[in-house]
Design a protein around this motif. Sequence first.
Motif, PDB file in Angstrom:
ATOM      1  N   UNK A 160       0.879  -1.181  -0.139  1.00 12.89           N
ATOM      2  CA  UNK A 160       0.162  -0.004  -0.066  1.00 12.89           C
ATOM      3  C   UNK A 160       0.673   1.268   0.088  1.00 12.89           C
ATOM      4  N   UNK A 161       1.647   1.373   0.877  1.00 12.57           N
ATOM      5  CA  UNK A 161       2.638   2.463   0.811  1.00 12.57           C
ATOM      6  C   UNK A 161       3.811   2.247   2.227  1.00 12.57           C
ATOM      7  N   UNK A 162       4.812   3.191   2.405  1.00 13.25           N
ATOM      8  CA  UNK A 162       5.670   2.925   3.360  1.00 13.25           C
ATOM      9  C   UNK A 162       6.034   4.032   4.058  1.00 13.25           C
ATOM     10  N   UNK A 163       6.372   4.168   5.272  1.00  7.26           N
ATOM     11  CA  UNK A 163       7.210   5.414   5.897  1.00  7.26           C
ATOM     12  C   UNK A 163       8.679   4.938   5.356  1.00  7.26           C
ATOM     13  N   UNK A 164       9.469   5.780   4.907  1.00  8.90           N
ATOM     14  CA  UNK A 164      10.768   5.841   4.335  1.00  8.90           C
ATOM     15  C   UNK A 164      11.868   6.673   5.013  1.00  8.90           C
ATOM     16  N   UNK A 165      12.990   6.443   4.618  1.00  9.20           N
ATOM     17  CA  UNK A 165      14.150   7.260   5.161  1.00  9.20           C
ATOM     18  C   UNK A 165      14.817   7.794   3.896  1.00  9.20           C
ATOM     19  N   UNK A 166      15.393   9.133   4.063  1.00  2.31           N
ATOM     20  CA  UNK A 166      16.306   9.566   3.203  1.00  2.31           C
ATOM     21  C   UNK A 166      17.356  10.407   4.072  1.00  2.31           C
ATOM     22  N   UNK A 167      18.571   9.504   4.220  1.00  4.80           N
ATOM     23  CA  UNK A 167      19.540   9.955   5.233  1.00  4.80           C
ATOM     24  C   UNK A 167      20.537  11.046   4.455  1.00  4.80           C
ATOM     25  N   UNK A 213       6.720   9.447   3.124  1.00  7.21           N
ATOM     26  CA  UNK A 213       5.844   8.457   2.770  1.00  7.21           C
ATOM     27  C   UNK A 213       6.093   7.813   1.381  1.00  7.21           C
ATOM     28  N   UNK A 214       6.281   6.694   1.035  1.00  8.06           N
ATOM     29  CA  UNK A 214       6.539   6.090  -0.464  1.00  8.06           C
ATOM     30  C   UNK A 214       5.100   6.542  -1.058  1.00  8.06           C
ATOM     31  N   UNK A 215       5.290   6.608  -2.377  1.00  8.97           N
ATOM     32  CA  UNK A 215       4.057   6.664  -3.024  1.00  8.97           C
ATOM     33  C   UNK A 215       3.064   5.713  -2.894  1.00  8.97           C
ATOM     34  N   UNK A 216       1.652   5.999  -2.816  1.00 10.92           N
ATOM     35  CA  UNK A 216       0.912   4.950  -2.654  1.00 10.92           C
ATOM     36  C   UNK A 216       0.446   4.232  -3.937  1.00 10.92           C
ATOM     37  N   UNK A 217       0.021   2.670  -3.505  1.00 11.10           N
ATOM     38  CA  UNK A 217      -0.418   2.085  -4.555  1.00 11.10           C
ATOM     39  C   UNK A 217      -1.720   2.562  -5.094  1.00 11.10           C
ATOM     40  N   UNK A 218      -1.709   2.130  -6.362  1.00 10.99           N
ATOM     41  CA  UNK A 218      -3.257   2.381  -6.902  1.00 10.99           C
ATOM     42  C   UNK A 218      -4.367   1.826  -6.380  1.00 10.99           C
TER      43      UNK A 218
END
Length: 358
Positions: free
Chosen positions: A249-256, A288-293
């Motif tokens: 569906x989506x994911x909380x993501x990191x960008x260090x 948040x990663x782009x959400x699924x369709x």
Amino acid sequence: MKNLALKMLTLLLALPLVANVADAAEKKVKAGFIYVGPVGDAGWTWSHDQARQEMEKLPFVEPSTFIESVPEGAESARVINGLVRKGHNLIFTTSFGYMDATLDVARRNKDVVFMHCSGFKTAENVGNYFGRMYEPRYLSGIVAGKMTKKNVIGYVAAFPIPEVIRGINAFALGVRSVNPEATVKVVWTQTWFDPGIERDAADSLLDVGADVLAMHQDAPATLQAAEARGAYVIGYNSDMRTFAPKAFLTAPVWNWAPLYKKIAEQVKDGTWKSEAIWWGMDTGMVGLAPMSDQVPAEVQKLVAEKTEAIKAGKFHPFAGPIKDQEGKEKIAAGATASDPELLGMNWFVEGVQGTIPK
């Protein structure tokens, strides 16, 4: 002659200054990284290593060193010491359990800058850093709360430390903001990276009726379990949709990367100072990663609106009133949890089913 002598003296006095400027411009940063898991975990360690590679593109950064799958605790001091002996002047230790070992090595190596991830201790030459992951966790909870049909959501959790507890609570608050009947069931694995144990934990939650899974783990095993059983899943650390294209569906993501570049520049310029860094979604460190369709347009719109409110400082996931599992008010109406309260969180919010091991 006097004018000529004065000009020569002026030039001679200026030479050391020119040399110092040149020395500063030529200062190099040699960075070392300690990882708790393998670079190929597709999650936590992978996200740090992507940022390491971005930092390495800076012209003053020498080829860096990383050591993966280093056990947490006292044993990690030996590995950190090894990086010091090899001349690294900036060392990142990227897991909670490296905290005391990092401080121990730092006390004996004052000329090296140490940055510890997710801890709460600092020293003269030790800073710490993390991101306000509870912000995208809350948003992902909104998605889960809207997508569940059974009102049973499973959460595969690593260790019972404030970082993980805070994430579970933020997620559950997001879930119940849109679906007050839903519950979040927690299973602990006591590991950051063990695909087998993570898969078993995920299956156990699916066995008791969960139709959406979330996780605080480093491997994609939870996603794979959901895919195999026809459930939905919220990832973590990175956009893992390739491991579960039907379930994701989506994911909380990191960008260090922005932080790693900033720290390297400070070390190069001699401006680095010990501090506790806790950046939010407004900096781009967490998101948040782009959400699924598969996520309906109205849900995506709701999440987008809440995202902007968080970034603008108009909404805080831990704004009261908030009760704990026993129904006791922990954060009053009109109040917001302070950073110290968030960093030391050791209780579950209403709607979470599970216990916190002592």
